[in-house]
Design a protein around this motif. Structure first.
Motif, PDB file in Angstrom:
ATOM      1  N   LYS A   1       0.671  -1.310   0.005  1.00  0.00           N
ATOM      2  CA  LYS A   1       0.022  -0.380  -0.191  1.00  0.00           C
ATOM      3  C   LYS A   1       0.802   1.341   0.341  1.00  0.00           C
ATOM      4  O   LYS A   1       0.954   2.024  -0.784  1.00  0.00           O
ATOM      5  N   ASP A   2       2.010   1.429   0.767  1.00  0.00           N
ATOM      6  CA  ASP A   2       2.792   2.356   1.305  1.00  0.00           C
ATOM      7  C   ASP A   2       3.877   2.428  -0.317  1.00  0.00           C
ATOM      8  O   ASP A   2       4.276   4.151  -0.814  1.00  0.00           O
ATOM      9  N   LEU A   3       3.875   1.725  -0.745  1.00  0.00           N
ATOM     10  CA  LEU A   3       5.120   1.628  -2.217  1.00  0.00           C
ATOM     11  C   LEU A   3       4.010   1.268  -2.794  1.00  0.00           C
ATOM     12  O   LEU A   3       4.504   1.743  -4.823  1.00  0.00           O
ATOM     13  N   HIS A   4       2.714   1.531  -3.212  1.00  0.00           N
ATOM     14  CA  HIS A   4       1.831   1.624  -4.564  1.00  0.00           C
ATOM     15  C   HIS A   4       2.115   0.786  -5.384  1.00  0.00           C
ATOM     16  O   HIS A   4       2.070   1.018  -6.950  1.00  0.00           O
ATOM     17  N   GLY A   5       1.668  -0.282  -4.759  1.00  0.00           N
ATOM     18  CA  GLY A   5       2.017  -2.047  -5.401  1.00  0.00           C
ATOM     19  C   GLY A   5       0.660  -2.164  -6.619  1.00  0.00           C
ATOM     20  O   GLY A   5      -0.133  -2.057  -5.812  1.00  0.00           O
ATOM     21  N   THR A   6       1.220  -3.459  -6.957  1.00  0.00           N
ATOM     22  CA  THR A   6       0.192  -4.102  -7.425  1.00  0.00           C
ATOM     23  C   THR A   6       0.563  -5.199  -6.981  1.00  0.00           C
ATOM     24  O   THR A   6       1.284  -5.517  -5.727  1.00  0.00           O
ATOM     25  N   THR A   7      -1.041  -6.133  -7.269  1.00  0.00           N
ATOM     26  CA  THR A   7      -1.103  -7.552  -6.763  1.00  0.00           C
ATOM     27  C   THR A   7      -0.602  -8.312  -6.822  1.00  0.00           C
ATOM     28  O   THR A   7       0.461  -9.327  -6.214  1.00  0.00           O
ATOM     29  N   ASP A   8      -0.337  -8.427  -7.855  1.00  0.00           N
ATOM     30  CA  ASP A   8       1.085  -9.437  -8.875  1.00  0.00           C
ATOM     31  C   ASP A   8       2.337  -8.602  -8.322  1.00  0.00           C
ATOM     32  O   ASP A   8       3.388  -9.626  -7.549  1.00  0.00           O
ATOM     33  N   GLN A   9       2.594  -7.417  -8.066  1.00  0.00           N
ATOM     34  CA  GLN A   9       4.436  -6.976  -7.592  1.00  0.00           C
ATOM     35  C   GLN A   9       4.070  -7.740  -5.725  1.00  0.00           C
ATOM     36  O   GLN A   9       4.915  -8.137  -5.229  1.00  0.00           O
ATOM     37  N   TYR A  10       3.071  -8.035  -4.929  1.00  0.00           N
ATOM     38  CA  TYR A  10       2.686  -8.614  -3.783  1.00  0.00           C
ATOM     39  C   TYR A  10       3.430  -9.768  -3.895  1.00  0.00           C
ATOM     40  O   TYR A  10       4.098  -9.994  -2.751  1.00  0.00           O
ATOM     41  N   THR A  11       2.449 -10.517  -4.892  1.00  0.00           N
ATOM     42  CA  THR A  11       3.337 -11.940  -4.838  1.00  0.00           C
ATOM     43  C   THR A  11       4.597 -12.316  -5.051  1.00  0.00           C
ATOM     44  O   THR A  11       5.597 -13.326  -4.797  1.00  0.00           O
ATOM     45  N   TRP A  12       5.324 -11.294  -5.975  1.00  0.00           N
ATOM     46  CA  TRP A  12       6.884 -10.781  -6.288  1.00  0.00           C
ATOM     47  C   TRP A  12       7.611 -10.894  -5.395  1.00  0.00           C
ATOM     48  O   TRP A  12       8.677 -11.402  -5.153  1.00  0.00           O
ATOM     49  N   VAL A  13       7.176 -10.070  -4.742  1.00  0.00           N
ATOM     50  CA  VAL A  13       7.630  -9.598  -3.044  1.00  0.00           C
ATOM     51  C   VAL A  13       8.187 -10.960  -2.452  1.00  0.00           C
ATOM     52  O   VAL A  13       9.364 -11.341  -1.394  1.00  0.00           O
ATOM     53  N   VAL A  14       7.333 -11.799  -2.118  1.00  0.00           N
ATOM     54  CA  VAL A  14       8.258 -13.141  -1.957  1.00  0.00           C
ATOM     55  C   VAL A  14       8.620 -13.959  -2.754  1.00  0.00           C
ATOM     56  O   VAL A  14       9.855 -14.570  -2.554  1.00  0.00           O
ATOM     57  N   THR A  15       8.023 -13.960  -3.680  1.00  0.00           N
ATOM     58  CA  THR A  15       8.401 -15.173  -4.806  1.00  0.00           C
ATOM     59  C   THR A  15      10.008 -15.097  -4.907  1.00  0.00           C
ATOM     60  O   THR A  15      10.843 -16.076  -6.109  1.00  0.00           O
ATOM     61  N   ALA A  16      10.354 -13.307  -5.046  1.00  0.00           N
ATOM     62  CA  ALA A  16      11.618 -13.634  -5.391  1.00  0.00           C
ATOM     63  C   ALA A  16      12.955 -13.100  -4.826  1.00  0.00           C
ATOM     64  O   ALA A  16      13.591 -14.430  -4.871  1.00  0.00           O
TER      65      ALA A  16
ATOM     66  N   ASP B   1       2.561  -2.667  13.519  1.00  0.00           N
ATOM     67  CA  ASP B   1       1.674  -1.335  14.398  1.00  0.00           C
ATOM     68  C   ASP B   1       2.243  -0.083  14.841  1.00  0.00           C
ATOM     69  O   ASP B   1       1.204   0.635  15.872  1.00  0.00           O
ATOM     70  N   THR B   2       3.692  -0.642  14.680  1.00  0.00           N
ATOM     71  CA  THR B   2       4.376   0.577  15.669  1.00  0.00           C
ATOM     72  C   THR B   2       4.373   2.071  15.315  1.00  0.00           C
ATOM     73  O   THR B   2       4.985   1.609  14.487  1.00  0.00           O
ATOM     74  N   SER B   3       4.309   3.118  15.974  1.00  0.00           N
ATOM     75  CA  SER B   3       4.408   4.209  14.854  1.00  0.00           C
ATOM     76  C   SER B   3       5.101   4.867  14.779  1.00  0.00           C
ATOM     77  O   SER B   3       5.887   5.055  13.060  1.00  0.00           O
ATOM     78  N   TRP B   4       6.168   4.482  15.755  1.00  0.00           N
ATOM     79  CA  TRP B   4       7.689   5.537  15.196  1.00  0.00           C
ATOM     80  C   TRP B   4       8.362   3.618  15.158  1.00  0.00           C
ATOM     81  O   TRP B   4       9.991   4.455  14.668  1.00  0.00           O
ATOM     82  N   LEU B   5       8.416   3.005  14.687  1.00  0.00           N
ATOM     83  CA  LEU B   5       8.554   1.906  14.267  1.00  0.00           C
ATOM     84  C   LEU B   5       8.344   2.021  12.007  1.00  0.00           C
ATOM     85  O   LEU B   5       9.147   2.266  11.313  1.00  0.00           O
ATOM     86  N   GLY B   6       7.147   0.917  12.192  1.00  0.00           N
ATOM     87  CA  GLY B   6       6.984   1.292  10.652  1.00  0.00           C
ATOM     88  C   GLY B   6       7.812   0.133   9.995  1.00  0.00           C
ATOM     89  O   GLY B   6       8.613  -0.760  10.635  1.00  0.00           O
ATOM     90  N   TRP B   7       6.996  -0.355   8.810  1.00  0.00           N
ATOM     91  CA  TRP B   7       7.717  -1.996   8.873  1.00  0.00           C
ATOM     92  C   TRP B   7       8.390  -1.908   7.835  1.00  0.00           C
ATOM     93  O   TRP B   7       9.226  -2.963   7.125  1.00  0.00           O
ATOM     94  N   ARG B   8       9.296  -0.328   7.109  1.00  0.00           N
ATOM     95  CA  ARG B   8      10.711  -0.534   7.281  1.00  0.00           C
ATOM     96  C   ARG B   8      11.464  -1.578   8.080  1.00  0.00           C
ATOM     97  O   ARG B   8      12.400  -2.357   7.558  1.00  0.00           O
ATOM     98  N   TRP B   9      10.978  -1.954   9.914  1.00  0.00           N
ATOM     99  CA  TRP B   9      11.494  -2.347  10.785  1.00  0.00           C
ATOM    100  C   TRP B   9      11.896  -3.555  10.188  1.00  0.00           C
ATOM    101  O   TRP B   9      12.685  -4.356  11.755  1.00  0.00           O
TER     102      TRP B   9
END
Length: 567
Positions: free
Chosen positions: A48-63, A169-177
């Motif tokens: 969502k934050d990186l404005h990706g697509t459903t296919d890219q969602y799959t490729w984040v895991v598949t890569a 879910d921790t606002s001062w961390l975020g998914w990058r952590w």
């Protein structure tokens, strides 16, 4: 073994050094497994934050999956040619770099590329940690260390999603952590390994790197995995794209086999000639290696494939949150941890392994068969019991399956033999996720259509024929689009019932694969585990060739004192 050499600047490790090095290696393994699970819970927010697509969602895991699976045999071969310590450090460094860059990603495309870099390092860690442990300890000793290995895998599997949820879910961390959190652990592992690990390199003289074989094997595996990942989603199984990818993958792997058999050498320039194959085909002349490899493929399909859909059953079929779904797998994790520890200790004590593998494969098959009977309304305590049975079987067979192979091959082929078994297990898992996913998608779609039809009949009385038709069409559109949050209660019930009744079909297929693994294990000939490390084995062979009386190891002397066989 006259064509083997040992690095001259190494001295034997003490038992304390071995245990210290084992801690560093297990920390590296923990980082590798944690990286795969901690990100999974954050993926929706990441895309969502990186404005990706459903296919890219799959490729984040598949890569990551593609890169780690394809490079596993290459890392294993290198471990027979150069310093294992250096390779572990390189793989950890590559993984750490990939993690940092993934956390800094500004687009979904960049994230996919950095996840592939993570996967290259991950492939090395998956193979090398097991190989180095095999280099430090004799086959018989290794059993007692299966418990810690299983504990590391279990904690990472259950703890990863929980940690990922907290970080996201921790606002001062975020998914990058979810990417950065592995970096300090990887650095600590690097420091511990640098200070403690001192494993000699036992390798053949006058070796050369098999560039052609590495390229063809990696290319063939990647193409086939892309095929099974995309077929049925991006294009139909019976389509031109599907046939082209399948044919290309098969051709590349056939060429790889020809190259590894050195049949292509007369047609190749000197720098491409294969002298020392990545996967020596002569390994498969040994029945133990061949059968263990077949069993590993079946175990990979069953365990990795079904594990993905167990979470879908709990979340989509029973309505639990991701965090609770992770906690509900604890019976399986507990069974695996307890019985991997017990079976490993008994294998070390008696030097026999086959009965434990048979029992493990049988219990794994029974566990999957029991899970195939559940529905969307099965009592959760009963499911917990089924998962404990499954975990018990997993603990006895998962890590111990590589022992017969390590026990059968000469010291200079330890790395490539170990990585071959690991590679085929990962390959089976990767293919299992895609193929079983396609089966599940089709089955859930059929159940959804049936549910929508029944829903239409139930709405006719209150809404009339036209109103019921419109309600069902709206429900079907939202289900197809995956807009679960906007579903009406009736529509949500259709979706939940479809997944609750559809996922168990996957467990039935996994049970069949477990049975195939059991058959393969039954035909493996049991040979008592060696009591010598690879270095001691090489030294014993050198002394025998020099006409000297070999000095017995303490384990052999003790075994002889008990009247036990030592070979």
């Amino acid at each position: 073994m006259t064509d083997s050499i040992t690095e001259p600047d190494t001295t034997p490790m003490t038992q304390r050094q071995k245990i210290e090095a084992l801690v560093g290696l297990l920390l590296g393994m923990f980082v590798a497994f944690l990286s795969s699970t901690v990100v999974s819970i954050a993926l929706p927010q990441i895309i969502k934050d990186l404005h990706g697509t459903t296919d890219q969602y799959t490729w984040v895991v598949t890569a990551t999956l593609l890169a780690s699976t394809a490079t596993t045999p290459i890392w294993g071969k290198f471990s027979d040619l150069m310093s294992k310590k250096l390779l572990v450090q390189i793989s950890l460094s590559v993984f750490t770099l990939g993690s940092i860059l993934a956390g800094m990603s500004q687009s979904a495309g960049a994230l996919i590329g950095f996840r592939a870099l993570q996967g290259i390092g991950l492939g090395g860690l998956q193979a090398l940690v097991i190989i180095v442990i095999a280099s430090m300890f004799s086959p018989r000793e290794r059993g007692r260390y299966q418990g810690p290995i299983a504990a590391v895998m279990s904690i990472a599997t259950v703890g990863g999603p929980l940690l990922g949820g907290v970080i996201t879910d921790t606002s001062w961390l975020g998914w990058r952590w979810t990417f950065y959190v592995c970096v300090p652990l990887a650095i600590i592992a690097l420091v511990v390994i640098q200070r403690t690990l001192n494993v000699p390199t036992i390798r053949k003289a006058n070796v050369s790197i098999d560039y052609l074989g590495a390229t063809l094997i990696a290319g063939g595996v990647i193409v086939l995995l892309i095929w099974v990942t995309l077929a049925g989603k991006s294009f139909p199984w019976a389509s031109g794209e599907s046939y082209l990818l399948a044919a290309l993958g098969v051709v590349l792997l056939v060429l790889a086999v020809l190259a590894e058999a050195k049949l292509l050498n007369p047609f190749l320039p000197g720098f491409l000639k294969v002298n020392d194959p990545i996967i020596p085909l002569h390994l498969f002349r040994d029945r133990t290696t061949t059968l263990a490899t077949l069993a590993s493929i079946a175990v990979g399909v069953a365990l990795f494939g079904s594990a993905v859909f167990l979470g879908q059953y709990f979340q989509l079929g029973r309505g639990y949150s991701p965090t609770v779904s992770g906690l509900l797998t604890l019976p399986m994790v507990g069974g695996s941890l307890i019985f991997s520890t017990i079976s490993g200790a008994l294998i070390t004590k008696f030097g026999r392994w086959k009965n434990f593998l048979i029992a493990g494969a049988a219990l794994m098959t029974v566990g999957f068969a029991l899970l195939s009977t559940v529905t969307g309304h099965t009592n959760m305590w009963l499911i917990a019991l089924y998962l404990f049975v499954l975990g018990t079987g997993m603990g006895m067979v998962m890590q111990n399956l590589v022992l017969p192979v390590q026990n059968a091959v000469p010291a200079e082929n330890l790395g490539v033999a170990t990585s071959t078994v690991t590679f085929f297990r990962s390959l089976g898992g990767a293919a299992g996720v895609s193929v079983l996913g396609a089966v599940l998608s089709t089955h859930v779609a059929d159940l959804t259509i049936s549910g929508l039809t029944a829903l239409g009949h139930s709405l006719v009385g209150s809404l009339g024929i036209q109103g019921a038709k419109e309600a069902v069409e709206s429900c079907g559109t939202m289900l197809k689009a995956g807009i679960a949050g906007n579903l009406s209660p009736d529509c949500a019930a259709v979706q939940q019932t479809a997944f609750g009744d559809g996922v168990p079909t996957i467990f039935l297929i996994a049970a069949v694969m477990g049975a195939l693994a059991l058959v393969a294990i039954l035909f493996i000939k049991e040979v008592q585990l060696k009591t010598l490390t690879p270095l001691e084995e090489q030294q014993r062979a050198a002394e025998a060739m020099a006409g000297l009386e070999p000095e017995e190891s303490p384990e052999v002397v003790a075994a002889q004192g008990r009247g036990e066989p030592t070979s």
